[in-house]
Design a protein around this motif. Structure first.
Motif, PDB file in Angstrom:
ATOM      1  N   HIS A   4     -17.207   9.490  55.196  1.00  0.00           N
ATOM      2  CA  HIS A   4     -15.879   8.920  55.039  1.00  0.00           C
ATOM      3  C   HIS A   4     -15.544   8.037  56.218  1.00  0.00           C
ATOM      4  O   HIS A   4     -16.024   8.269  57.329  1.00  0.00           O
ATOM      5  CB  HIS A   4     -14.830  10.037  54.921  1.00  0.00           C
ATOM      6  CG  HIS A   4     -15.127  10.993  53.821  1.00  0.00           C
ATOM      7  ND1 HIS A   4     -14.813  10.733  52.513  1.00  0.00           N
ATOM      8  CD2 HIS A   4     -15.751  12.203  53.821  1.00  0.00           C
ATOM      9  CE1 HIS A   4     -15.209  11.737  51.761  1.00  0.00           C
ATOM     10  NE2 HIS A   4     -15.791  12.637  52.537  1.00  0.00           N
ATOM     11  N   THR A   5     -14.691   7.060  55.983  1.00  0.00           N
ATOM     12  CA  THR A   5     -14.202   6.232  57.081  1.00  0.00           C
ATOM     13  C   THR A   5     -12.892   6.803  57.583  1.00  0.00           C
ATOM     14  O   THR A   5     -12.153   7.459  56.841  1.00  0.00           O
ATOM     15  CB  THR A   5     -13.975   4.773  56.631  1.00  0.00           C
ATOM     16  OG1 THR A   5     -12.958   4.752  55.628  1.00  0.00           O
ATOM     17  CG2 THR A   5     -15.266   4.168  56.085  1.00  0.00           C
ATOM     18  N   GLY A   6     -12.596   6.570  58.850  1.00  0.00           N
ATOM     19  CA  GLY A   6     -11.373   7.080  59.441  1.00  0.00           C
ATOM     20  C   GLY A   6     -10.114   6.582  58.776  1.00  0.00           C
ATOM     21  O   GLY A   6      -9.086   7.260  58.793  1.00  0.00           O
ATOM     22  N   SER A   7     -10.180   5.418  58.152  1.00  0.00           N
ATOM     23  CA  SER A   7      -8.980   4.857  57.525  1.00  0.00           C
ATOM     24  C   SER A   7      -8.523   5.651  56.309  1.00  0.00           C
ATOM     25  O   SER A   7      -7.418   5.452  55.813  1.00  0.00           O
ATOM     26  CB  SER A   7      -9.219   3.397  57.123  1.00  0.00           C
ATOM     27  OG  SER A   7     -10.242   3.317  56.146  1.00  0.00           O
ATOM     28  N   GLU A   8      -9.346   6.578  55.823  1.00  0.00           N
ATOM     29  CA  GLU A   8      -8.980   7.412  54.676  1.00  0.00           C
ATOM     30  C   GLU A   8      -8.026   8.535  55.052  1.00  0.00           C
ATOM     31  O   GLU A   8      -7.353   9.101  54.206  1.00  0.00           O
ATOM     32  CB  GLU A   8     -10.235   8.032  54.050  1.00  0.00           C
ATOM     33  CG  GLU A   8     -11.207   7.038  53.461  1.00  0.00           C
ATOM     34  CD  GLU A   8     -12.462   7.729  52.945  1.00  0.00           C
ATOM     35  OE1 GLU A   8     -12.370   8.427  51.918  1.00  0.00           O
ATOM     36  OE2 GLU A   8     -13.525   7.577  53.570  1.00  0.00           O
ATOM     37  N   GLY A   9      -7.981   8.913  56.330  1.00  0.00           N
ATOM     38  CA  GLY A   9      -7.243  10.078  56.770  1.00  0.00           C
ATOM     39  C   GLY A   9      -5.735   9.918  56.735  1.00  0.00           C
ATOM     40  O   GLY A   9      -5.200   8.810  56.808  1.00  0.00           O
ATOM     41  N   SER A  23      -4.579   7.364  64.577  1.00  0.00           N
ATOM     42  CA  SER A  23      -5.717   8.262  64.754  1.00  0.00           C
ATOM     43  C   SER A  23      -5.195   9.684  64.920  1.00  0.00           C
ATOM     44  O   SER A  23      -4.012   9.890  65.187  1.00  0.00           O
ATOM     45  CB  SER A  23      -6.552   7.868  65.984  1.00  0.00           C
ATOM     46  OG  SER A  23      -5.794   8.025  67.171  1.00  0.00           O
ATOM     47  N   SER A  25      -6.740  13.973  65.981  1.00  0.00           N
ATOM     48  CA  SER A  25      -7.816  14.911  66.260  1.00  0.00           C
ATOM     49  C   SER A  25      -7.325  16.306  65.918  1.00  0.00           C
ATOM     50  O   SER A  25      -6.132  16.599  66.016  1.00  0.00           O
ATOM     51  CB  SER A  25      -8.251  14.846  67.728  1.00  0.00           C
ATOM     52  OG  SER A  25      -7.225  15.345  68.561  1.00  0.00           O
ATOM     53  N   PRO A  82      -8.577  14.638  56.499  1.00  0.00           N
ATOM     54  CA  PRO A  82      -9.510  13.696  57.113  1.00  0.00           C
ATOM     55  C   PRO A  82     -10.131  12.703  56.130  1.00  0.00           C
ATOM     56  O   PRO A  82     -10.518  11.605  56.523  1.00  0.00           O
ATOM     57  CB  PRO A  82     -10.591  14.587  57.719  1.00  0.00           C
ATOM     58  CG  PRO A  82     -10.363  15.950  57.220  1.00  0.00           C
ATOM     59  CD  PRO A  82      -9.017  16.015  56.608  1.00  0.00           C
ATOM     60  N   GLU A  83     -10.225  13.074  54.847  1.00  0.00           N
ATOM     61  CA  GLU A  83     -10.872  12.191  53.864  1.00  0.00           C
ATOM     62  C   GLU A  83      -9.886  11.620  52.846  1.00  0.00           C
ATOM     63  O   GLU A  83     -10.292  11.074  51.836  1.00  0.00           O
ATOM     64  CB  GLU A  83     -12.004  12.930  53.160  1.00  0.00           C
ATOM     65  CG  GLU A  83     -11.562  14.154  52.385  1.00  0.00           C
ATOM     66  CD  GLU A  83     -12.701  14.850  51.650  1.00  0.00           C
ATOM     67  OE1 GLU A  83     -13.405  14.181  50.862  1.00  0.00           O
ATOM     68  OE2 GLU A  83     -12.877  16.048  51.865  1.00  0.00           O
TER      69      GLU A  83
END
Length: 129
Positions: A4-9, A23, A25, A82-83
């Motif tokens: 998955h890419t971070g932009s999905e989160g 972003s 964590s 996250p996804e």
């Protein structure tokens, strides 16, 4: 195997999406308790208490419903995706306390905010409906 890419989160506080998310964590940890005794030839341990902590970075938006809920000392229902948050996606959920909120600004940049939180109770893994 899926990646998955971070932009999905995304993050939700209860059902309110935290807008302008840049972003995040999320860390879950477990303490270890040593139970080695005399005569053992190797150290051994038991699982101790578990906890979770995390941070979120956002572009500051004083009108965003999710960001409004993120004030120091607030007890929140945290949902971290996250996804993404579509049906079948894995997410993490738990009660957390907002432990800090910082707002940063510079003359040649965006106004940003950093939020930190600590879990109180268990962090569960679930699947989006």
């Amino acid at each position: 195997m899926a990646t998955h890419t971070g932009s999905e989160g995304t993050i939700k506080i209860g059902t309110d999406v935290v807008g302008e998310l840049r972003s995040f964590s999320l860390e879950s940890t477990a303490e270890t308790i040593e139970d080695t005794s005399m005569g053992d030839t190797n150290r051994s341990y038991k699982v101790g208490l578990k906890t979770f902590t995390g941070t979120a970075s956002v572009y500051f938006d004083e009108t965003d419903a999710g960001q409004i809920l993120l004030v120091a000392g607030a007890e929140i229902t945290l949902n971290v995706y996250p996804e993404g948050a579509t049906s079948g996606d894995t997410f993490y959920t738990g009660t957390a306390i907002v432990t800090g909120k910082t707002v940063n600004s510079s003359f040649d940049g965006m106004v940003e905010s950093e939020i930190s939180f600590t879990g109180t109770g268990a962090l569960s893994e679930a699947t989006a409906p």
